[in-house]
Each structure stands twice: as structure tokens, then as C-alpha cells.
Design an enzyme around this catalytic site. Structure first.
Site, mmCIF file in Angstrom:
data_model
loop_
_atom_site.group_PDB
_atom_site.id
_atom_site.type_symbol
_atom_site.label_atom_id
_atom_site.label_comp_id
_atom_site.label_asym_id
_atom_site.label_seq_id
_atom_site.Cartn_x
_atom_site.Cartn_y
_atom_site.Cartn_z
ATOM 1 N N HIS A 51 0.850 -1.180 -0.043
ATOM 2 C CA HIS A 51 -0.059 -0.028 0.014
ATOM 3 C C HIS A 51 0.846 1.328 -0.025
ATOM 4 C CE1 HIS A 51 0.500 -0.793 4.439
ATOM 5 N NE2 HIS A 51 0.931 0.445 4.315
HETATM 6 P P1 TYD Z 1 -1.588 -2.565 7.554
HETATM 7 O O1 TYD Z 1 -1.055 -1.336 7.589
HETATM 8 O O2 TYD Z 1 -2.290 -2.879 6.539
HETATM 9 O O3 TYD Z 1 -0.444 -3.754 7.839
HETATM 10 P P2 TYD Z 1 0.959 -4.019 7.063
HETATM 11 O O4 TYD Z 1 1.321 -2.833 6.154
HETATM 12 O O5 TYD Z 1 2.104 -4.389 7.790
HETATM 13 O O6 TYD Z 1 0.646 -5.322 6.079
HETATM 14 O O7 TYD Z 1 -2.518 -3.265 8.694
HETATM 15 C C1 TYD Z 1 -2.893 -4.388 9.177
HETATM 16 C C2 TYD Z 1 -4.205 -4.122 9.971
HETATM 17 O O8 TYD Z 1 -3.874 -3.640 11.352
HETATM 18 C C3 TYD Z 1 -5.232 -3.473 9.310
HETATM 19 O O9 TYD Z 1 -6.483 -4.011 9.440
HETATM 20 C C4 TYD Z 1 -5.470 -2.270 10.083
HETATM 21 C C5 TYD Z 1 -4.671 -2.696 11.307
HETATM 22 N N1 TYD Z 1 -3.895 -1.205 11.772
HETATM 23 C C6 TYD Z 1 -4.420 -0.878 13.115
HETATM 24 O O10 TYD Z 1 -5.519 -0.971 13.489
HETATM 25 N N2 TYD Z 1 -3.641 0.322 13.500
HETATM 26 C C7 TYD Z 1 -2.385 0.412 13.122
HETATM 27 O O11 TYD Z 1 -1.748 1.592 13.499
HETATM 28 C C8 TYD Z 1 -2.066 -0.067 12.094
HETATM 29 C C9 TYD Z 1 -0.592 0.192 11.376
HETATM 30 C C10 TYD Z 1 -2.687 -1.161 11.256
#
Ligand code: TYD
Length: 142
Positions: A51
């Protein structure tokens, strides 16, 4: 200006005492830190990220182990290997990033400029490319 780059931190101490690394506003973090989160226990075959953020800036610090991060700002693509807690990877807004090759026990600490907001995410690569192309076009015209 480059939207993704490594920052070398200044460890305080020596090999006899151990080290402290302090991160504060302007030394060297350029944004107000509004959120800190960490990622751990990621299976080696797992890839995360995929992303970009519309406006959030982040600094990624690998506290233990080794993690690879691919960053693409629409022009420059680079794969960073994070394997030292003495370094941080700055990722600005509108940078597509993917994290992979987490070694066993790897811990990734992230400092973020904003609290969590799903509306700030661009999770579709085509959508990211359209937005980034538009931004670059506007910059050329300005
Ligand atoms: P995501 O940012 O997509 O993780 P990565 O980039 O490591 O794959 O987040 C994964 C899940 O965690 C998504 O459902 C959102 C949640 N999340 C939060 O609730 N708070 C946060 O600060 C972050 C970074 C993610």
C-alpha cells in the site's frame, strides 16, 4: 526531494556499556510522532505492506533480525535491507511499499506522523499509479 531514504541514527554509548538511540522531533525525525506501532512474529514466507499512504509519513526501524522493504514513489524503486537498529527507513507520502523476507524473530518498529486512518491508505496499485502520475503531471505544469 527523495521520498524514501535511509537515516543513520547516533548511538550513544560504547560496546562496554551498550547503546541508547534517542529519536525526537528534528533529531532526526522531521514530523511530529503521533503513533508508534510494531510488527513481530511474521512468518518468513509472508509479505506485508502493499500500500501507499496519501499523507502519512513513517520511519521504519528493524529492532531485531532482518527485513527487506521495496519502495516505489512512481519513479524511483529501491529495495532496502533493514538489519540494524542504528538505521531507519524514511517513507514519505505516496510511496508504495512492500515488506518481505522477515527473518525469524524480526521486529519492525514504526514511527508515524498520524494516528491510524484507513482512509489514508491506497491499497490498489493501479489507483496508486494513477494518483502518482497525476501528481507528477501537476508538478511539471506548475
Ligand atoms: P496494515 O497497515 O495493512 O499492515 P501491513 O502494512 O504491515 O501489512 O494493517 C494491518 C491491519 O492492522 C489493518 O486491519 C489495520 C490494522 N492497523 C491498525 O488498526 N492500526 C495501525 O496503526 C496499523 C498500522 C494497522
Amino acid at each position: 526531494m527523495n521520498k524514501h531514504y535511509l537515516i543513520n541514527f547516533l548511538p550513544i554509548g560504547n560496546e562496554n556499556t551498550g547503546y541508547i538511540i534517542a529519536l525526537e522531533k528534528n533529531k532526526p525525525v522531521k514530523f511530529d510522532i503521533k503513533r508508534v506501532y510494531y510488527i513481530h512474529s511474521v512468518p518468513e514466507s509472508m509479505q506485508r505492506g502493499f500500500h501507499a499512504h496519501k499523507s502519512i509519513e513513517q520511519i521504519l526501524i528493524c529492532l531485531n533480525g532482518n527485513i527487506k522493504v521495496r519502495c516505489f514513489d512512481g519513479k524511483i524503486e529501491k529495495v532496502y535491507e533493514l538489519n540494524s537498529s542504528n538505521q531507519g527507513l524514511y517513507i514519505g507520502d505516496m510511496v508504495w511499499h512492500e515488506m518481505f523476507n522477515y527473518t525469524k524473530g524480526a521486529i519492525l518498529l514504526v514511527l508515524a506522523s498520524e494516528i491510524y486512518n484507513e482512509d489514508d491508505y491506497i491499497r490498489n496499485f493501479d489507483e496508486f499509479m494513477k494518483k502518482v502520475d497525476k501528481l507528477n503531471l501537476n508538478k511539471k505544469e506548475a
